[in-house]
Design a protein around this motif. Structure first.
Motif, PDB file in Angstrom:
ATOM      1  N   ILE A  23       0.837  -1.205   0.000  1.00  0.00           N
ATOM      2  CA  ILE A  23       0.000   0.000   0.000  1.00  0.00           C
ATOM      3  C   ILE A  23       0.868   1.250   0.000  1.00  0.00           C
ATOM      4  CG2 ILE A  23      -1.690   1.337   1.312  1.00  0.00           C
ATOM      5  CD1 ILE A  23      -2.788  -1.424   2.304  1.00  0.00           C
ATOM      6  N   ALA A  24       1.933   1.246   0.800  1.00  0.00           N
ATOM      7  CA  ALA A  24       2.829   2.409   0.854  1.00  0.00           C
ATOM      8  C   ALA A  24       3.449   2.665  -0.521  1.00  0.00           C
ATOM      9  CB  ALA A  24       3.904   2.205   1.908  1.00  0.00           C
ATOM     10  N   THR A  25       3.921   1.635  -1.171  1.00  0.00           N
ATOM     11  CA  THR A  25       4.514   1.780  -2.504  1.00  0.00           C
ATOM     12  C   THR A  25       3.469   2.259  -3.503  1.00  0.00           C
ATOM     13  OG1 THR A  25       6.125   0.055  -2.028  1.00  0.00           O
ATOM     14  CG2 THR A  25       5.745   0.568  -4.358  1.00  0.00           C
ATOM     15  N   TYR A  26       2.296   1.675  -3.446  1.00  0.00           N
ATOM     16  CA  TYR A  26       1.188   2.041  -4.325  1.00  0.00           C
ATOM     17  C   TYR A  26       0.880   3.533  -4.197  1.00  0.00           C
ATOM     18  CZ  TYR A  26      -3.597   1.601  -6.246  1.00  0.00           C
ATOM     19  OH  TYR A  26      -4.752   1.735  -6.985  1.00  0.00           O
ATOM     20  N   GLU A  27       0.845   4.040  -2.979  1.00  0.00           N
ATOM     21  CA  GLU A  27       0.571   5.464  -2.762  1.00  0.00           C
ATOM     22  C   GLU A  27       1.768   6.342  -3.124  1.00  0.00           C
ATOM     23  OE1 GLU A  27      -2.637   6.151   0.611  1.00  0.00           O
ATOM     24  OE2 GLU A  27      -0.917   5.033   1.391  1.00  0.00           O
ATOM     25  N   GLU A  58       1.701  11.015 -23.657  1.00  0.00           N
ATOM     26  CA  GLU A  58       1.061   9.750 -24.034  1.00  0.00           C
ATOM     27  C   GLU A  58       1.322   8.665 -23.003  1.00  0.00           C
ATOM     28  OE1 GLU A  58       0.848   9.870 -28.868  1.00  0.00           O
ATOM     29  OE2 GLU A  58       2.848   9.802 -27.958  1.00  0.00           O
ATOM     30  N   VAL A  59       2.518   8.640 -22.421  1.00  0.00           N
ATOM     31  CA  VAL A  59       2.821   7.659 -21.369  1.00  0.00           C
ATOM     32  C   VAL A  59       1.935   7.918 -20.151  1.00  0.00           C
ATOM     33  CG1 VAL A  59       4.570   6.797 -19.764  1.00  0.00           C
ATOM     34  CG2 VAL A  59       5.183   7.225 -22.144  1.00  0.00           C
ATOM     35  N   VAL A  60       1.815   9.170 -19.740  1.00  0.00           N
ATOM     36  CA  VAL A  60       0.988   9.500 -18.573  1.00  0.00           C
ATOM     37  C   VAL A  60      -0.475   9.153 -18.851  1.00  0.00           C
ATOM     38  CG1 VAL A  60       0.146  11.368 -17.087  1.00  0.00           C
ATOM     39  CG2 VAL A  60       2.581  11.229 -17.679  1.00  0.00           C
ATOM     40  N   CYS A  61      -0.956   9.456 -20.037  1.00  0.00           N
ATOM     41  CA  CYS A  61      -2.339   9.105 -20.390  1.00  0.00           C
ATOM     42  C   CYS A  61      -2.534   7.592 -20.372  1.00  0.00           C
ATOM     43  CB  CYS A  61      -2.704   9.667 -21.753  1.00  0.00           C
ATOM     44  SG  CYS A  61      -2.802  11.469 -21.803  1.00  0.00           S
ATOM     45  N   HIS A  62      -1.554   6.866 -20.881  1.00  0.00           N
ATOM     46  CA  HIS A  62      -1.600   5.397 -20.851  1.00  0.00           C
ATOM     47  C   HIS A  62      -1.668   4.913 -19.402  1.00  0.00           C
ATOM     48  CE1 HIS A  62      -0.358   1.214 -21.347  1.00  0.00           C
ATOM     49  NE2 HIS A  62       0.652   1.460 -20.541  1.00  0.00           N
ATOM     50  N   LEU A  63      -0.819   5.453 -18.551  1.00  0.00           N
ATOM     51  CA  LEU A  63      -0.816   5.040 -17.148  1.00  0.00           C
ATOM     52  C   LEU A  63      -2.151   5.344 -16.477  1.00  0.00           C
ATOM     53  CD1 LEU A  63       2.792   6.138 -16.140  1.00  0.00           C
ATOM     54  CD2 LEU A  63       1.957   3.807 -16.545  1.00  0.00           C
ATOM     55  N   THR A  64      -2.728   6.485 -16.790  1.00  0.00           N
ATOM     56  CA  THR A  64      -4.022   6.851 -16.202  1.00  0.00           C
ATOM     57  C   THR A  64      -5.132   5.944 -16.705  1.00  0.00           C
ATOM     58  OG1 THR A  64      -3.291   9.132 -15.927  1.00  0.00           O
ATOM     59  CG2 THR A  64      -5.668   8.737 -15.867  1.00  0.00           C
ATOM     60  N   ASP A  65      -5.159   5.681 -18.006  1.00  0.00           N
ATOM     61  CA  ASP A  65      -6.183   4.774 -18.524  1.00  0.00           C
ATOM     62  C   ASP A  65      -6.020   3.371 -17.939  1.00  0.00           C
ATOM     63  OD1 ASP A  65      -7.756   6.504 -19.955  1.00  0.00           O
ATOM     64  OD2 ASP A  65      -6.728   6.161 -21.858  1.00  0.00           O
ATOM     65  N   GLU A  72     -10.620  -0.629 -11.115  1.00  0.00           N
ATOM     66  CA  GLU A  72     -11.892  -1.352 -11.223  1.00  0.00           C
ATOM     67  C   GLU A  72     -11.704  -2.828 -10.896  1.00  0.00           C
ATOM     68  OE1 GLU A  72     -14.873  -3.757 -13.415  1.00  0.00           O
ATOM     69  OE2 GLU A  72     -12.744  -3.610 -13.878  1.00  0.00           O
ATOM     70  N   ARG A  73     -10.624  -3.411 -11.362  1.00  0.00           N
ATOM     71  CA  ARG A  73     -10.359  -4.831 -11.083  1.00  0.00           C
ATOM     72  C   ARG A  73     -10.153  -5.077  -9.595  1.00  0.00           C
ATOM     73  NH1 ARG A  73      -6.016  -5.759 -15.978  1.00  0.00           N
ATOM     74  NH2 ARG A  73      -7.546  -5.831 -17.667  1.00  0.00           N
ATOM     75  N   MET A  74      -9.378  -4.215  -8.957  1.00  0.00           N
ATOM     76  CA  MET A  74      -9.120  -4.406  -7.522  1.00  0.00           C
ATOM     77  C   MET A  74     -10.394  -4.219  -6.706  1.00  0.00           C
ATOM     78  SD  MET A  74      -5.303  -2.826  -6.976  1.00  0.00           S
ATOM     79  CE  MET A  74      -5.238  -1.611  -8.272  1.00  0.00           C
ATOM     80  N   LEU A 110      -6.723  12.568 -12.054  1.00  0.00           N
ATOM     81  CA  LEU A 110      -7.487  11.326 -12.131  1.00  0.00           C
ATOM     82  C   LEU A 110      -6.669  10.160 -11.588  1.00  0.00           C
ATOM     83  CD1 LEU A 110      -9.955   9.686 -12.895  1.00  0.00           C
ATOM     84  CD2 LEU A 110      -9.116   9.661 -15.272  1.00  0.00           C
ATOM     85  N   PHE A 111      -5.416  10.069 -12.001  1.00  0.00           N
ATOM     86  CA  PHE A 111      -4.534   9.010 -11.500  1.00  0.00           C
ATOM     87  C   PHE A 111      -4.475   9.060  -9.975  1.00  0.00           C
ATOM     88  CE2 PHE A 111      -0.483   7.368 -10.091  1.00  0.00           C
ATOM     89  CZ  PHE A 111      -0.382   6.163 -10.766  1.00  0.00           C
ATOM     90  N   THR A 112      -4.274  10.248  -9.430  1.00  0.00           N
ATOM     91  CA  THR A 112      -4.175  10.437  -7.977  1.00  0.00           C
ATOM     92  C   THR A 112      -5.467  10.028  -7.287  1.00  0.00           C
ATOM     93  OG1 THR A 112      -2.562  12.207  -8.262  1.00  0.00           O
ATOM     94  CG2 THR A 112      -3.770  12.158  -6.167  1.00  0.00           C
ATOM     95  N   ALA A 113      -6.597  10.472  -7.802  1.00  0.00           N
ATOM     96  CA  ALA A 113      -7.884  10.145  -7.180  1.00  0.00           C
ATOM     97  C   ALA A 113      -8.135   8.641  -7.183  1.00  0.00           C
ATOM     98  CB  ALA A 113      -9.014  10.878  -7.904  1.00  0.00           C
ATOM     99  N   LEU A 114      -7.819   7.986  -8.282  1.00  0.00           N
ATOM    100  CA  LEU A 114      -8.006   6.539  -8.362  1.00  0.00           C
ATOM    101  C   LEU A 114      -7.118   5.814  -7.358  1.00  0.00           C
ATOM    102  CD1 LEU A 114      -8.167   6.197 -12.235  1.00  0.00           C
ATOM    103  CD2 LEU A 114     -10.037   5.669 -10.641  1.00  0.00           C
TER     104      LEU A 114
END
Length: 170
Positions: A23-27, A58-65, A72-74, A110-114
């Motif tokens: 969780i720490a790494t994820y955050e 494009e990389v950041v957009c890919h990471l966000t998508d 959603e999977r988690m 969006l990435f941060t909120a997710l």
């Protein structure tokens, strides 16, 4: 399509990291991604300094998508009994969604909120919750723990590409 070696690495788990460590790494990766693009101009974000490779935007957009479907999977794995998780073909996304026209700040927000939303749910899980399972259409049986590892490793895989682009701009 990802290589078998990449998929094996993404799915491996030696079990050495605790749930709290994951969780720490994820955050922490929220700040790592933001730092990776900090100070870049719109032109630099959209530049493709390495021929044949995505721009930093494009990389950041890919990471966000990707974060949209990882999240959603988690969440579904936590909430449901062995949900079916569908594979995603990420290939068409950059062009069809016109990643180059998107706003970096919106993407990062969006990435941060997710990540924050999912982290709250992960923190609430009992030890046995990390072994909840789902059936992924391409990977087969996966646990919540493996899904979190996959999301973490995906960011770790792409951050060096952002650094490489940043260096090539100088």
């Amino acid at each position: 399509m990802s290589s078998p070696a990449y998929l094996a690495h993404m799915q491996s788990d030696d079990g050495s990291l605790s749930a709290a460590d994951l969780i720490a790494t994820y955050e922490e990766q929220i700040d790592l991604l933001r730092a990776a693009v900090s100070g870049l101009t719109t032109e630099q974000l959209r530049a493709r300094p390495i021929a044949g490779k995505w721009s930093t935007l494009e990389v950041v957009c890919h990471l966000t998508d990707c974060e949209l479907y990882f999240s959603e999977r988690m969440i579904r794995t936590i909430a449901l009994e062995r949900p079916l998780l569908i594979s995603v073909d990420e290939g068409p996304y950059p062009e069809r969604l016109n990643y180059q026209s998107l706003d970096i700040n919106e993407q990062l927000e969006l990435f941060t909120a997710l990540r924050r939303h999912v982290a709250r749910s992960l923190k609430a899980q009992p030890v046995e919750g990390w072994q909840r399972s789902a059936v992924h259409s391409g990977l087969g049986l996966v646990t919540l723990r493996k899904l979190v590892l996959y999301a973490i490793r995906h960011i770790s895989h792409h951050l060096p590409f952002i650094a490489e682009k940043r260096a090539a701009l100088k």
